[in-house]
Design an enzyme around this catalytic site. Structure first.
Site, PDB file in Angstrom:
ATOM      1  N   HIS A 111      46.566  39.184  32.202  1.00 54.67           N
ATOM      2  CA  HIS A 111      45.183  39.671  32.070  1.00 54.67           C
ATOM      3  C   HIS A 111      45.053  40.439  30.762  1.00 54.67           C
ATOM      4  O   HIS A 111      44.083  40.254  30.030  1.00 54.67           O
ATOM      5  CB  HIS A 111      44.835  40.543  33.271  1.00 54.67           C
ATOM      6  CG  HIS A 111      43.399  40.947  33.321  1.00 54.67           C
ATOM      7  ND1 HIS A 111      42.373  40.031  33.360  1.00 54.67           N
ATOM      8  CD2 HIS A 111      42.805  42.175  33.322  1.00 54.67           C
ATOM      9  CE1 HIS A 111      41.211  40.665  33.397  1.00 54.67           C
ATOM     10  NE2 HIS A 111      41.450  41.967  33.372  1.00 54.67           N
TER      11      HIS A 111
ATOM     12  N   CYS B 205      35.787  40.411  36.292  1.00 48.57           N
ATOM     13  CA  CYS B 205      36.740  39.647  35.475  1.00 48.57           C
ATOM     14  C   CYS B 205      37.556  38.635  36.275  1.00 48.57           C
ATOM     15  O   CYS B 205      38.243  37.800  35.676  1.00 48.57           O
ATOM     16  CB  CYS B 205      37.697  40.598  34.773  1.00 48.57           C
ATOM     17  SG  CYS B 205      36.899  42.004  34.002  1.00 48.57           S
TER      18      CYS B 205
ATOM     19  N   HIS C 256      37.567  38.794  25.581  1.00 46.15           N
ATOM     20  CA  HIS C 256      37.522  38.898  27.042  1.00 46.15           C
ATOM     21  C   HIS C 256      36.223  38.259  27.518  1.00 46.15           C
ATOM     22  O   HIS C 256      35.139  38.793  27.318  1.00 46.15           O
ATOM     23  CB  HIS C 256      37.584  40.361  27.447  1.00 46.15           C
ATOM     24  CG  HIS C 256      37.811  40.576  28.913  1.00 46.15           C
ATOM     25  ND1 HIS C 256      37.704  39.572  29.857  1.00 46.15           N
ATOM     26  CD2 HIS C 256      38.156  41.707  29.619  1.00 46.15           C
ATOM     27  CE1 HIS C 256      37.963  40.060  31.058  1.00 46.15           C
ATOM     28  NE2 HIS C 256      38.248  41.344  30.931  1.00 46.15           N
TER      29      HIS C 256
END
Length: 400
Positions: A291, A152, A328
């Site tokens: 995040h 990520c 995401h």
């Protein structure tokens, strides 16, 4: 040493391919998350891109080019157009710095489900460095072409490494960002097996992702690509380029504690490093694009890291996670969220932390809970990316 300027922005995202329109849809708390793959054993939701590859490729060119590379080529081309950078630098003085977490999932899925027939271009289609290579070929880049694959944090770290290259004088122009396209049944099943994806009732997919909320249950996958054009502020000024923002600080660290469980101390190190690099104190930074994956553990750890760094000034920091709306994007998440952070800073408007009706007391932050909020005094903003594998990356932007 000249600051690093952001002179171009390009996206191919669940909310569209126009940066300004994308930002307006986020400001209105419009969710791009919807149900996918109704035949899977469990309900699944994701944020997908309405993308016509024939805008960017001929049918012949599409052979062996996975969707993840198609999206990258489109977003990078839009970024270069936005920067009006084409033809302004020697091709040997241009670099591509791209993040990609998992490569060409569609090509791999097709190979697995091909009833024994594997397309001959499967390998070059799914290799993680394919997006960067395709961007380089499309833009005629002869300088460094590098891929960063740290889950990520991939594209956030790619942007940081590109900024270092600009500051060192390795390149005159850096095409920096990332792409990811994993919305295929096999990948969806794998993420469901990890029990990290948000659950939802029929008709409720759009609000399935609830960062920092007491009833959060995980994230929804997204796909897309985003790129920033970076060059020195001196060079940008000399060629009359528009400067969207300055990338004034970046930080990276590794938890080195657990492959999937985040760590407060590791995140603190990355955040503090970004602040030190920019020469700013926490109170100078007014907004954080978090995040914020809406996982039970991750959101609490991130809140504690922010509270540790900002200390008594934590209530001055406005926070939101836009993953509630665009999903995401994994390897492309840091790049898309960097673009959003730049837009928030440029317009002094804050995208909301959507779907959070009741804030978890363990996630107490000054969240942007209403759509349409403004921040007239905003001068600096930070974007965080914290990855499986323990890599943490933070990018700090300032108004030019």
């Amino acid at each position: 040493m000249s600051p690093v300027a952001v002179t171009g922005l390009g996206v191919m995202a669940p909310h569209g391919d126009q940066v300004e329109a994308l930002f307006e849809r986020l400001m209105a708390a419009e969710s791009a998350v919807s149900p996918v793959f109704p035949d899977l054993p469990k309900p699944a939701a994701a944020a997908t891109v309405a993308f016509d590859p024939l805008r960017w490729f001929t049918k012949l060119q599409l052979a062996g080019v996975d969707r993840v590379s198609q999206l990258a080529v489109a977003a990078a081309d839009l970024a270069m157009t936005n920067a009006r950078a084409a033809g302004t630098a020697d091709p040997e003085r241009i670099g591509v710095y791209a993040g990609c977490g998992m490569g060409g999932a569609a090509a791999l899925e097709a190979a697995y489900r091909g009833n024994g027939r594997v397309p001959p271009l499967t390998i070059p289609a799914f290799m993680p460095n394919a997006p960067a290579s395709h961007v380089a070929m499309r833009q005629g880049v002869h300088g460094p072409v590098l891929t960063y694959s740290v889950a990520c944090a991939s594209s956030s770290l790619a942007i940081a490494e590109a900024a270092k290259a600009v500051q060192r004088g390795d390149v005159d122009i850096a095409i920096a960002g990332g792409s990811e396209s994993l919305i295929v049944p096999g990948v969806m099943l794998a993420w469901q097996a990890m029990q990290t994806l948000a659950g939802f009732e029929p008709g409720e997919a759009a609000r399935a992702v609830r960062p920092f909320a007491s009833d959060r249950s995980g994230f929804a996958l997204g796909e897309g690509a985003a790129f920033l054009i970076l060059e020195s502020a001196d060079r940008a000024r000399a060629r009359g380029a528009r400067v969207h923002a300055l990338l004034s600080g970046w930080g990276s660290s590794c938890d080195a504690t657990h492959l999937t469980k985040p760590d407060v101390a590791g995140q603190v190190r990355a955040l503090r490093q970004a602040l030190r690099h920019a020469g700013l104190s926490p109170r100078d930074v007014g907004y954080c694009n978090a995040h914020g994956t809406a996982t039970r553990i991750g959101d609490v750890v991130e809140r504690d890291a922010l509270a540790d760094v900002w200390g008594a000034d934590i209530d001055r920091l406005r926070v939101s996670s836009t993953k509630a709306l665009h999903g995401h994007l994994l390897g492309a998440a840091g790049a898309l969220e960097a673009v959003i952070t730049v837009m928030a800073l440029s317009q002094r408007r804050l995208p909301p932390n959507a779907n959070c009706v009741s804030v978890d007391p363990a996630c107490a932050l000054n969240l942007v809970l209403q759509a349409g909020e403004t921040a007239p005094q905003l001068e600096a903003a930070i974007s965080s990316s914290f990855a499986f594998g323990g890599t943490n990356s933070a990018l700090l932007f300032q108004r030019p």
